[in-house]
Every structure is written in C-alpha cells, then in structure tokens.
Write a protein that holds these residues in place. Structure first.
Motif, PDB file in Angstrom:
ATOM      1  N   PRO A 157       0.705  -1.387   0.003  1.00  0.00           N
ATOM      2  CA  PRO A 157       0.178  -0.098  -0.080  1.00  0.00           C
ATOM      3  C   PRO A 157       0.751   1.244   0.082  1.00  0.00           C
ATOM      4  O   PRO A 157       2.148   1.235   0.387  1.00  0.00           O
ATOM      5  N   GLU A 158       0.086   2.192  -0.380  1.00  0.00           N
ATOM      6  CA  GLU A 158       1.013   3.740  -0.347  1.00  0.00           C
ATOM      7  C   GLU A 158       1.565   4.111   1.158  1.00  0.00           C
ATOM      8  O   GLU A 158       0.725   4.030   2.000  1.00  0.00           O
ATOM      9  N   THR A 159       2.681   4.545   1.063  1.00  0.00           N
ATOM     10  CA  THR A 159       3.443   4.707   2.066  1.00  0.00           C
ATOM     11  C   THR A 159       3.967   6.212   2.273  1.00  0.00           C
ATOM     12  O   THR A 159       4.850   6.219   0.999  1.00  0.00           O
ATOM     13  N   ASP A 160       3.923   7.033   3.177  1.00  0.00           N
ATOM     14  CA  ASP A 160       4.676   8.236   2.961  1.00  0.00           C
ATOM     15  C   ASP A 160       6.008   7.858   3.586  1.00  0.00           C
ATOM     16  O   ASP A 160       6.340   7.410   4.786  1.00  0.00           O
ATOM     17  N   LEU A 161       7.366   7.938   2.917  1.00  0.00           N
ATOM     18  CA  LEU A 161       8.608   7.637   3.336  1.00  0.00           C
ATOM     19  C   LEU A 161       9.218   8.471   4.192  1.00  0.00           C
ATOM     20  O   LEU A 161      10.393   8.152   4.743  1.00  0.00           O
ATOM     21  N   SER A 162       8.481   9.898   4.207  1.00  0.00           N
ATOM     22  CA  SER A 162       9.189  10.538   5.119  1.00  0.00           C
ATOM     23  C   SER A 162       8.930  10.185   6.632  1.00  0.00           C
ATOM     24  O   SER A 162       9.535  10.707   7.412  1.00  0.00           O
ATOM     25  N   ASN A 163       7.992   9.378   6.911  1.00  0.00           N
ATOM     26  CA  ASN A 163       7.728   8.829   8.167  1.00  0.00           C
ATOM     27  C   ASN A 163       8.594   7.820   8.610  1.00  0.00           C
ATOM     28  O   ASN A 163       8.584   7.056   9.698  1.00  0.00           O
ATOM     29  N   LEU A 164       9.375   7.399   7.705  1.00  0.00           N
ATOM     30  CA  LEU A 164      10.580   6.397   8.091  1.00  0.00           C
ATOM     31  C   LEU A 164      11.751   7.060   8.201  1.00  0.00           C
ATOM     32  O   LEU A 164      12.612   7.471   7.476  1.00  0.00           O
ATOM     33  N   PRO A 165      12.171   6.920   9.435  1.00  0.00           N
ATOM     34  CA  PRO A 165      13.276   7.846   9.881  1.00  0.00           C
ATOM     35  C   PRO A 165      14.516   7.090   9.416  1.00  0.00           C
ATOM     36  O   PRO A 165      15.022   6.229   9.293  1.00  0.00           O
ATOM     37  N   ASP A 166      15.661   8.088   9.665  1.00  0.00           N
ATOM     38  CA  ASP A 166      17.022   7.691   9.122  1.00  0.00           C
ATOM     39  C   ASP A 166      17.606   7.208  10.527  1.00  0.00           C
ATOM     40  O   ASP A 166      16.987   7.214  11.689  1.00  0.00           O
ATOM     41  N   PRO A 167      18.996   6.617  10.540  1.00  0.00           N
ATOM     42  CA  PRO A 167      19.666   6.269  11.743  1.00  0.00           C
ATOM     43  C   PRO A 167      19.489   7.685  12.899  1.00  0.00           C
ATOM     44  O   PRO A 167      19.504   7.075  14.260  1.00  0.00           O
ATOM     45  N   GLN A 168      19.536   8.656  12.465  1.00  0.00           N
ATOM     46  CA  GLN A 168      19.631   9.723  13.328  1.00  0.00           C
ATOM     47  C   GLN A 168      18.132  10.217  13.792  1.00  0.00           C
ATOM     48  O   GLN A 168      18.089  11.009  14.571  1.00  0.00           O
ATOM     49  N   GLY A 169      17.150   9.554  13.358  1.00  0.00           N
ATOM     50  CA  GLY A 169      15.909   9.656  13.808  1.00  0.00           C
ATOM     51  C   GLY A 169      14.983  10.798  12.778  1.00  0.00           C
ATOM     52  O   GLY A 169      14.020  11.109  13.086  1.00  0.00           O
ATOM     53  N   ASP A 170      15.620  11.189  11.843  1.00  0.00           N
ATOM     54  CA  ASP A 170      14.988  12.441  11.104  1.00  0.00           C
ATOM     55  C   ASP A 170      14.516  11.535   9.771  1.00  0.00           C
ATOM     56  O   ASP A 170      14.674  10.341   9.378  1.00  0.00           O
ATOM     57  N   ALA A 171      13.729  12.588   8.890  1.00  0.00           N
ATOM     58  CA  ALA A 171      13.346  11.981   7.798  1.00  0.00           C
ATOM     59  C   ALA A 171      14.645  11.724   6.765  1.00  0.00           C
ATOM     60  O   ALA A 171      15.513  12.433   6.719  1.00  0.00           O
ATOM     61  N   SER A 172      14.331  10.652   6.037  1.00  0.00           N
ATOM     62  CA  SER A 172      15.518  10.344   5.183  1.00  0.00           C
ATOM     63  C   SER A 172      15.684  11.444   4.194  1.00  0.00           C
ATOM     64  O   SER A 172      14.755  12.089   3.588  1.00  0.00           O
ATOM     65  N   LEU A 173      16.939  11.487   3.622  1.00  0.00           N
ATOM     66  CA  LEU A 173      17.204  12.482   2.553  1.00  0.00           C
ATOM     67  C   LEU A 173      16.471  12.219   1.518  1.00  0.00           C
ATOM     68  O   LEU A 173      16.180  11.129   0.762  1.00  0.00           O
ATOM     69  N   GLY A 174      15.678  13.294   0.839  1.00  0.00           N
ATOM     70  CA  GLY A 174      14.841  13.265  -0.444  1.00  0.00           C
ATOM     71  C   GLY A 174      13.503  12.873  -0.100  1.00  0.00           C
ATOM     72  O   GLY A 174      12.820  12.717  -1.445  1.00  0.00           O
ATOM     73  N   THR A 175      13.217  12.574   0.956  1.00  0.00           N
ATOM     74  CA  THR A 175      11.727  12.129   1.230  1.00  0.00           C
ATOM     75  C   THR A 175      10.663  13.333   1.386  1.00  0.00           C
ATOM     76  O   THR A 175       9.812  13.181   1.566  1.00  0.00           O
ATOM     77  N   MET A 176      11.341  14.748   1.670  1.00  0.00           N
ATOM     78  CA  MET A 176      10.682  15.907   2.040  1.00  0.00           C
ATOM     79  C   MET A 176      11.297  16.915   1.212  1.00  0.00           C
ATOM     80  O   MET A 176      12.603  17.057   1.250  1.00  0.00           O
ATOM     81  N   LEU A 177      10.682  17.523   0.399  1.00  0.00           N
ATOM     82  CA  LEU A 177      10.927  18.772  -0.369  1.00  0.00           C
ATOM     83  C   LEU A 177      10.056  20.036  -0.080  1.00  0.00           C
ATOM     84  O   LEU A 177       8.894  19.845  -0.327  1.00  0.00           O
ATOM     85  N   ASP A 178      10.667  21.192   0.264  1.00  0.00           N
ATOM     86  CA  ASP A 178      10.125  22.556   0.252  1.00  0.00           C
ATOM     87  C   ASP A 178      10.339  23.304  -0.683  1.00  0.00           C
ATOM     88  O   ASP A 178      11.454  23.833  -0.565  1.00  0.00           O
ATOM     89  N   MET A 179       9.625  23.598  -1.662  1.00  0.00           N
ATOM     90  CA  MET A 179       9.963  24.266  -3.219  1.00  0.00           C
ATOM     91  C   MET A 179       9.045  25.375  -3.158  1.00  0.00           C
ATOM     92  O   MET A 179       7.722  24.790  -3.168  1.00  0.00           O
ATOM     93  N   PRO A 180       9.126  26.300  -4.180  1.00  0.00           N
ATOM     94  CA  PRO A 180       8.295  27.389  -4.661  1.00  0.00           C
ATOM     95  C   PRO A 180       7.264  26.597  -5.495  1.00  0.00           C
ATOM     96  O   PRO A 180       7.710  25.580  -6.164  1.00  0.00           O
ATOM     97  N   ALA A 181       6.001  27.121  -5.519  1.00  0.00           N
ATOM     98  CA  ALA A 181       5.084  26.417  -6.373  1.00  0.00           C
ATOM     99  C   ALA A 181       5.588  26.588  -7.879  1.00  0.00           C
ATOM    100  O   ALA A 181       5.038  25.693  -8.738  1.00  0.00           O
ATOM    101  N   LYS A 182       6.103  27.795  -8.273  1.00  0.00           N
ATOM    102  CA  LYS A 182       6.616  27.847  -9.495  1.00  0.00           C
ATOM    103  C   LYS A 182       7.665  26.676  -9.929  1.00  0.00           C
ATOM    104  O   LYS A 182       7.744  26.131 -11.141  1.00  0.00           O
ATOM    105  N   TRP A 183       8.452  26.272  -8.878  1.00  0.00           N
ATOM    106  CA  TRP A 183       9.428  25.282  -9.178  1.00  0.00           C
ATOM    107  C   TRP A 183       8.745  23.976  -9.407  1.00  0.00           C
ATOM    108  O   TRP A 183       9.172  23.049 -10.359  1.00  0.00           O
ATOM    109  N   TRP A 184       7.871  23.555  -8.438  1.00  0.00           N
ATOM    110  CA  TRP A 184       7.103  22.491  -8.930  1.00  0.00           C
ATOM    111  C   TRP A 184       6.141  22.429  -9.956  1.00  0.00           C
ATOM    112  O   TRP A 184       5.875  21.673 -10.529  1.00  0.00           O
ATOM    113  N   GLY A 185       5.867  23.732 -10.404  1.00  0.00           N
ATOM    114  CA  GLY A 185       5.108  23.921 -11.770  1.00  0.00           C
ATOM    115  C   GLY A 185       3.675  23.779 -11.339  1.00  0.00           C
ATOM    116  O   GLY A 185       2.721  23.371 -12.225  1.00  0.00           O
TER     117      GLY A 185
END
Length: 513
Positions: A229-257
């Motif tokens: 099933p669909e799973t949010d990968l940002s909820n799967l922490p890395d060894p430091q307990g943070d979201a894994s690299l590349g699972t969350m992106l904060d970018m302007p709407a125009k960059w996303w299109g």
C-alpha cells in the motif's frame, strides 16, 4: 564360515531396511533447512509496461540536478537492479543470518528535449554528483529460522547510509521491528494460501496472495502477488531519527509547476515522497526457492495535506520520482531454476529413490537368507560351523547328529596270517577315541624281524651258535624268506602260548599254560 556368511546376509538385509526408514524420516528433514552456504545473486532490468522490448527508456526518474534549477524535471531512463544475498554471522544450526546488498543503477537517460546520455558511477569513497549513476543503495540484514525461513527477530536492520569514518554498521542502520514476512526465500512445502512478504522500501509486511500455478524453465511454481500500500517515506526515519534524505522537499510552487486558484508562484509547497508497489513472485513450492520475480515500483511526490483547506491544484499534484517495471533477467531465472532443481533432486533421492532401493535390497537379502536357512534345514538340520545342515561329511554320512566319543573308535584288524598259525577273523584290537589326535599311539605293523616273539622267546629263529651263516639263495628256496638257517630241524616253540585270550583280565595277551 557359511554360518558367518548367513549372519552377514541377515545383518545387511536388516540394515538396508532400517536405513530405508531412517533416511526419509531423519535425514530428509535435515536437508529442509536454509543452507549456510546460500549465495543468491539476482539481476532485474526495467521493461515497458506493454512488454515492448525495443523501448530503451521504459522507466521514469526524478532529475536530481533540477534541484538547483528553476523548475523540477524528470528523465526517461533505463534502470538495473542488482541484489546479492549471502549468509553471515550470527548463523548456526538453528538460525541463518542473510545479508542482502541491493543497488539501483541508472544505465542511460533521456531528457525532455530528447537528448540521450549514459551515466557513470563514482567510486565509493568519492563525492557523488547529481548525475551519478547510483540511484539507490541499501544493505538488509535479517536472521531467520532455518527450518521455517521466517524472521526470528534476532537481527533485523536496514543500512541506508554509508558507514561513517571510524563508525559502525549500527550507526548507519535502522532497526526493522516486528518483521514477519519472507523476502529472499519462502519456507519449505509452500501451500496455495496467503503469506506475508516483507517490503524494505516501505518497511512493512504485505500480504502475498496465491494466484496460479505456472511452469517456468521446467520447474513448477506458485504465483503470488503482493500489493504494497501507499506509504509516506518521510515517516520512515534515518539512523539519526530524522526523515531520510530526499523524502521531503520544500520548494516554491513555480518550481513544482503548480498553478491554480489559491496558489501563488512563490508559495513554498511541501511535498512528501510516497511509494507503493505490486510484486509478483514465482516460488517453487517444495523448496521455497523464488524462481522468478517481477515488480511494479512507483514513487512520487505529493502533498501530505489532502484536506479541503488545501488548494485543489496542490491536492491533485503528482510528480514521478521513480516509476518502472523491474523484471528478472533470463540468466537469473535459469540460475534459480537450476538451484531449485538441485534441491529437489537431493530431496527426491533422499526421500524416495534411495529408500526404495535400500528397501528392495533389504527385502531381497532377507529373502535370500530365509531361503538358504530353509533349504539347509530341509536337507538335514541346523547349519554348522563347517557348512550348512545336511551337507555330506567326509565319510559320506549326511546325518545331523555328531558321533559320540564311544562311537568314534579306531578298529585295527589283526594280521591275516601269522608265521605260526591263523588268528580268528574277529581277533581285532579296538582303540577308543581320544579327544586329541596328538595323544593317540600308533600300532606298528607286524615285523618278523623285530617282533619280541622272534628274538626273546623263540630260539628256533636265532642264529646258530656254531657260526653257520645264512644259506645262499637258490631256485628251490622261495623268495621273500629273509633268513634261511643252516638247521631248520630244531624244535619249534609252543605258539599256543602267544594266542590272545580275551577273557584273561590279568594277561589278556596269552593263554594260561
């Protein structure tokens, strides 16, 4: 000797039957365990969804280099997934620990303008650029019960980062809790029912459902399908307990299109990376060996906020991060089919062929033993140390009972003719048998020259005192008479005193005078 041969025949027959029973009940279960020399390498490449083999770019990936550009982009690509699984410590007679290293490599890409290029992979100790050919790399470690192939919980971790300098594997790994499903090998004697199958991308167990039977490379397989099933990968922490690299992106709407009502070009939009998959596995049911695999992987960015307060343009936005169908190579399928066939041959020989051969051989040996014993008894009695019962003895007697010591006597007939008279026909000397052949006394043949009767008690045969010698042999003298004497008229001895008297206990050899 033949008694020993019969005993050996019976022993071998019983041993063969015992082995025929013991091998399938004791040895075969010992073969139905995860081997400690397991070494599986699988290669899968992306193929188009419609099966078009001529499509050189059947997959889609996110262009990582676009992070520094004005707009997000995707690339058409051809991907190769490689995985090698080996046994590592801790492993023993009860558990086996598998270490599986997996990489996804970008072979070639094509951008939106149609430009194609091949990508290369930097060395492990070098800095990787945004266009590096390595898309993803993980190392999975899991300990399983050797009999069931199911995880036992002793070791269950996923390495998602390179080991830091001077660090340990644990520092670069995350624990995978409550892991239940199969992954690299199913258990033995697979049934047509549902099983858990573990997905390391989403770190969860998915239900693998039986679909059909199918023969692949001459091996019967069970086809299972697992929908992750669909799973949010940002909820799967890395060894430091943070979201894994590349699972969350904060970018302007125009960059996303993203354009639309309620959305401004410079509004920062947070997108999470989601994943889902459909896996098809084809399992040889007796050994649990996976013969063939095919999976549809889909990862994409979308907004975690799907509430009515979020603009529709944001809620409906999707951008592919990884999309492709991975199919095992023909070489991998052939290798796995041969592996499964080898396991099946071992089980077939140990569970069926060898027991049948030993059972039949054991029955034949016991039948031969029984027939030999029966024929031996029929011919006269029990087998003896010198042969089977009823065999003729050297004297021609085939009787089964041994002669008693009284019957084992030696009869020495008396002489046919004595020099001075005839012995009776029944005058014989009977010697009782002795237990030892060496203790017998030999009775010498009668010799007129050495007999005491000729030298000590008979003067008629002694040489004359006057010195007359032997008379020369002549034609009238019968040959064979050894000592003719000059005076044959001398008085003859009374031979009656030398006759045997069987009734005289004190002097059994003579009559009383």
């Amino acid at each position: 000797m033949k008694r020993a041969a019969l005993a050996l025949l019976a022993f071998l027959g019983v041993a063969c039957i015992v082995a025929a029973i013991a091998i399938p009940t004791y040895l075969v279960p010992k073969l139905k365990v995860v081997p400690l020399d397991l070494d599986i390498t699988s290669v899968a490449s992306t193929v188009s969804a419609d099966g078009d083999a001529g499509d050189r770019f059947p997959a889609t990936i996110f262009d990582r280099c676009s992070l520094t550009k004005s707009k997000a982009a995707t690339l058409d690509a051809n991907l190769t997934q490689q995985r090698r699984s080996v046994i590592v410590d801790p492993s023993d007679k009860n558990q086996a620990t598998l270490q599986s290293g997996q990489t996804v490599q970008i072979d070639r890409v094509r951008d939106s303008s149609g430009k194609e290029r091949d990508l290369t992979m930097a060395s492990s100790d070098a800095d990787r650029k945004c266009d590096d050919a390595l898309l993803n790399a993980t190392v999975d470690r899991v300990s399983v019960n050797r009999e069931t192939s199911a995880p036992n919980g002793n070791v269950s971790e996923l390495q998602v980062e390179p080991i830091p300098e001077g660090g340990t594997v644990e520092e670069a790994s995350v624990k995978l809790e409550d892991r239940k499903g199969f992954q690299y090998k199913f258990g033995f004697d697979v049934q047509k029912r549902d099983y858990y199958y573990y997905d390391t991308t989403t770190r969860q167990d998915a239900t693998a459902k039986f679909v059909e039977e199918k023969t692949i490379d001459g091996v019967k397989t069970y086809h299972f399908v697992a929908d992750v099933p669909e799973t949010d990968l940002s909820n799967l922490p890395d060894p430091q307990g943070d979201a894994s690299l590349g699972t969350m992106l904060d970018m302007p709407a125009k960059w996303w299109g993203i354009k639309g009502r309620g959305v401004k070009p410079n509004d920062v939009i947070t997108m999470h990376r989601y994943a889902k998959a459909t896996r098809n596995v084809y399992v040889e049911p007796t050994t649990g060996t996976i013969i063939y695999g095919e999976e549809d992987q889909e990862q994409y960015f979308k907004s975690p906020d799907d509430s009515a307060d979020s603009p529709a343009a944001v809620r409906d936005f999707r951008m592919d991060a990884l999309k492709g169908r991975f199919k095992w190579s023909d070489a991998t399928v052939s290798q796995q089919a041969d592996r499964a066939q080898g396991y099946l041959n071992q089980l077939r020989w140990g569970g069926t062929i060898v027991p049948i051969i030993l059972g039949v051989l054991g029955v034949l040996l016991l039948l031969a033993w029984a027939l030999l014993v029966w024929f031996g008894r029929k011919r006269g009695g029990e087998p003896t140390d010198d042969g089977l019962a009823g065999e003729p003895t050297p004297d021609g007697d085939g009787g089964s009972e041994a002669a008693t010591p009284e019957e084992q006597t030696t009869v020495i007939p008396g002489p046919v003719a004595a020099p001075y008279g005839q012995y009776a026909a029944d005058d014989t000397t009977v010697l009782p048998a002795t237990p030892d052949e060496s203790s017998t006394q030999a009775i010498p043949a009668y010799d007129p020259l050495t007999s005491p009767m000729d030298t000590s008690q008979t003067e008629a045969f002694s040489a004359p005192a006057d010195g007359f010698g032997p008379i020369p042999q002549s034609d009238e003298q019968p040959s064979g008479y050894p000592y003719p004497y000059a005076d044959p008229t001398r008085p003859m001895p009374d031979v009656e005193q030398y006759r045997q008297d069987p009734d005289d206990e004190e002097h059994p050899g003579r009559h009383e005078r």
